[in-house]
Design a protein around this motif. Structure first.
Motif, PDB file in Angstrom:
ATOM      1  N   VAL A 326      -3.331   2.447   0.482  1.00  0.00           N
ATOM      2  CA  VAL A 326      -2.363   2.115  -0.565  1.00  0.00           C
ATOM      3  C   VAL A 326      -1.636   3.367  -1.039  1.00  0.00           C
ATOM      4  O   VAL A 326      -0.408   3.381  -1.185  1.00  0.00           O
ATOM      5  N   ASP A 327      -2.392   4.439  -1.266  1.00  0.00           N
ATOM      6  CA  ASP A 327      -1.771   5.691  -1.711  1.00  0.00           C
ATOM      7  C   ASP A 327      -0.773   6.211  -0.680  1.00  0.00           C
ATOM      8  O   ASP A 327       0.312   6.695  -1.032  1.00  0.00           O
ATOM      9  N   LEU A 328      -1.141   6.097   0.604  1.00  0.00           N
ATOM     10  CA  LEU A 328      -0.244   6.565   1.663  1.00  0.00           C
ATOM     11  C   LEU A 328       1.052   5.759   1.671  1.00  0.00           C
ATOM     12  O   LEU A 328       2.150   6.336   1.765  1.00  0.00           O
ATOM     13  N   LEU A 329       0.952   4.448   1.578  1.00  0.00           N
ATOM     14  CA  LEU A 329       2.143   3.595   1.601  1.00  0.00           C
ATOM     15  C   LEU A 329       3.050   3.878   0.402  1.00  0.00           C
ATOM     16  O   LEU A 329       4.280   3.965   0.545  1.00  0.00           O
ATOM     17  N   LEU A 330       2.462   4.025  -0.770  1.00  0.00           N
ATOM     18  CA  LEU A 330       3.274   4.281  -1.964  1.00  0.00           C
ATOM     19  C   LEU A 330       3.934   5.659  -1.892  1.00  0.00           C
ATOM     20  O   LEU A 330       5.097   5.819  -2.273  1.00  0.00           O
ATOM     21  N   LYS A 331       3.180   6.640  -1.382  1.00  0.00           N
ATOM     22  CA  LYS A 331       3.757   7.991  -1.254  1.00  0.00           C
ATOM     23  C   LYS A 331       4.878   7.993  -0.220  1.00  0.00           C
ATOM     24  O   LYS A 331       5.914   8.619  -0.407  1.00  0.00           O
ATOM     25  N   ARG A 332       4.648   7.269   0.875  1.00  0.00           N
ATOM     26  CA  ARG A 332       5.616   7.274   1.974  1.00  0.00           C
ATOM     27  C   ARG A 332       6.899   6.517   1.615  1.00  0.00           C
ATOM     28  O   ARG A 332       7.990   6.895   2.008  1.00  0.00           O
ATOM     29  N   THR A 333       6.764   5.411   0.861  1.00  0.00           N
ATOM     30  CA  THR A 333       7.931   4.562   0.579  1.00  0.00           C
ATOM     31  C   THR A 333       8.597   4.871  -0.755  1.00  0.00           C
ATOM     32  O   THR A 333       9.780   4.567  -0.962  1.00  0.00           O
ATOM     33  N   GLY A 334       7.833   5.445  -1.665  1.00  0.00           N
ATOM     34  CA  GLY A 334       8.382   5.685  -2.990  1.00  0.00           C
ATOM     35  C   GLY A 334       8.285   4.479  -3.906  1.00  0.00           C
ATOM     36  O   GLY A 334       8.744   4.523  -5.050  1.00  0.00           O
ATOM     37  N   TYR A 335       7.687   3.412  -3.419  1.00  0.00           N
ATOM     38  CA  TYR A 335       7.527   2.212  -4.238  1.00  0.00           C
ATOM     39  C   TYR A 335       6.294   2.348  -5.130  1.00  0.00           C
ATOM     40  O   TYR A 335       5.454   3.230  -4.943  1.00  0.00           O
ATOM     41  N   THR A 336       6.147   1.403  -6.063  1.00  0.00           N
ATOM     42  CA  THR A 336       5.028   1.474  -7.011  1.00  0.00           C
ATOM     43  C   THR A 336       4.184   0.208  -7.042  1.00  0.00           C
ATOM     44  O   THR A 336       3.234   0.127  -7.815  1.00  0.00           O
ATOM     45  N   ASN A 337       4.521  -0.768  -6.212  1.00  0.00           N
ATOM     46  CA  ASN A 337       3.820  -2.055  -6.241  1.00  0.00           C
ATOM     47  C   ASN A 337       2.519  -1.934  -5.435  1.00  0.00           C
ATOM     48  O   ASN A 337       2.501  -2.072  -4.209  1.00  0.00           O
ATOM     49  N   ARG A 338       1.410  -1.703  -6.098  1.00  0.00           N
ATOM     50  CA  ARG A 338       0.141  -1.509  -5.415  1.00  0.00           C
ATOM     51  C   ARG A 338      -0.361  -2.814  -4.776  1.00  0.00           C
ATOM     52  O   ARG A 338      -1.010  -2.784  -3.723  1.00  0.00           O
TER      53      ARG A 338
END
Length: 352
Positions: A326-338
């Motif tokens: 989850v942390d990787l996806l949010l960091k990579r995309t810039g989104y905040t929807n966990r």
């Protein structure tokens, strides 16, 4: 008139004979008690004749020579002929470690102590020459020697001087802290069994990224970091051999690639502070022949299917923990929807 009279103690007869033989082989003439003082002759007269008629005297220096009474008149007679040493009449050849005192103290001697088999001959023949020992070739500019003393420490974070890593550092690298700590700890032990680490896991699990992150985090510890693409034998050989140019080895332009590879491997076996990364290795035998012997550097191998047991300590890499995914996806995309990131991580099997 002989060229040299060899003055020695009987305990050093072998050295005296070697000296005389070497000089005569080079075209000089010598007088040596063991060879020239024959039965029936008068020892004192023979010694007087040798000392007075030889152009120069060589003393074979050892503790036995310095302690003997009868050798003193021999070197005293030679010393009188050339007390300042300007004519080079009296030469000293040191064959054993000894404490030079008195008149021997300021005299420069030819030192054969602790030399290997061929070096003493060269040292002796050069030492007896009276001409100036100027090198026929122009010396190289000593900038290298200056650097060895004055070179400044590498700036923190700067890459090593020899570096060919083909990938930029991943700014979104996430997790794997336990693996990185394990690599650092095991490689740092210095134990032979731990100096080669094999990062193993499924395709897409992040083996290459883990090796890459370790390399970037550890730049301060190495002078050389060299990446070897290991999917195919030809590529592996070419990448490994290319290190010869970076090291400026004499064999770098050799036509035989095997000769270059051998030279690189031997250099690594004799120098510290290097890291080799064999990325995506396929065959155990192919990798093994490139790994340097000894304990001078570190090796990382990433592989999926190859059996590397016996040549490397395995580090098994699993999929990411869900929180890391989850942390990787949010960091990579810039989104905040966990919640959405969690669903996507599950669909992707938590593979980085």
């Amino acid at each position: 008139m002989k060229d040299f009279f060899i003055s020695y103690n009987s305990a050093d007869k072998t050295w005296a004979e070697w000296t005389a033989w070497t000089l005569e082989e080079a075209g000089y003439t010598t007088v040596l008690q063991a060879w020239d003082f024959r039965p029936g002759s008068n020892f004192v007269l023979e010694m007087q004749r040798a000392a007075s008629e030889a152009e120069r005297t060589i003393a074979i220096l050892s503790p036995a020579y310095l302690d003997a009474d009868y050798t003193q008149p021999e070197w005293a007679a030679a010393f009188v002929q050339d007390p300042t040493g300007e004519k080079g009449k009296f030469l000293h050849v040191r064959v054993q470690k000894c404490d030079l005192k008195g008149l021997f103290t300021p005299i420069i001697y030819i030192d054969l102590v602790d030399l290997n088999e061929t070096a003493p001959k060269e040292a002796l023949l050069q030492g007896i020459r009276r001409e100036r020992m100027k090198s026929p070739a122009k010396p190289t500019f000593p900038i290298g020697a200056q650097r060895s003393v004055t070179e400044q420490p590498r700036f923190p974070g700067a890459l090593p001087p020899t570096w060919n890593v083909p990938h930029a550092r991943n700014p979104n690298f996430t997790g794997r802290e336990e693996h990185l700590a394990s690599l650092k700890k095991d490689l740092g032990t210095g134990q032979p069994a731990a100096l080669t680490q094999a990062i193993h896991g499924l395709g897409g699990v992040g083996k290459t990224q883990l090796a890459l992150e370790y390399a970037y985090r550890s730049v301060a510890e190495y002078e050389i970091v060299w990446w070897v693409r290991s999917e195919e034998p030809a590529t592996m050989a070419a990448d490994y051999a290319s290190l010869a140019k970076a090291l400026d080895l004499p064999e770098k332009e050799a036509a035989d690639q095997l000769l270059i590879i051998k030279a690189v491997k031997q250099w690594l076996e004799q120098h510290p502070k290097w890291l080799l990364v064999f990325d995506n290795a396929k065959d155990r035998a192919d990798v093994k022949k490139y790994i340097p012997h000894g304990q001078m550097g570190h090796v990382l191998i990433t592989y999926r299917n190859a059996n590397l047991r016996g040549i490397a300590a395995p580090l098994d890499v699993k999929v990411l923990e869900r929180s890391e995914s989850v942390d990787l996806l949010l960091k990579r995309t810039g989104y905040t929807n966990r919640e959405a990131a969690d669903a996507l991580a599950e669909a992707l099997g938590d593979l980085p």
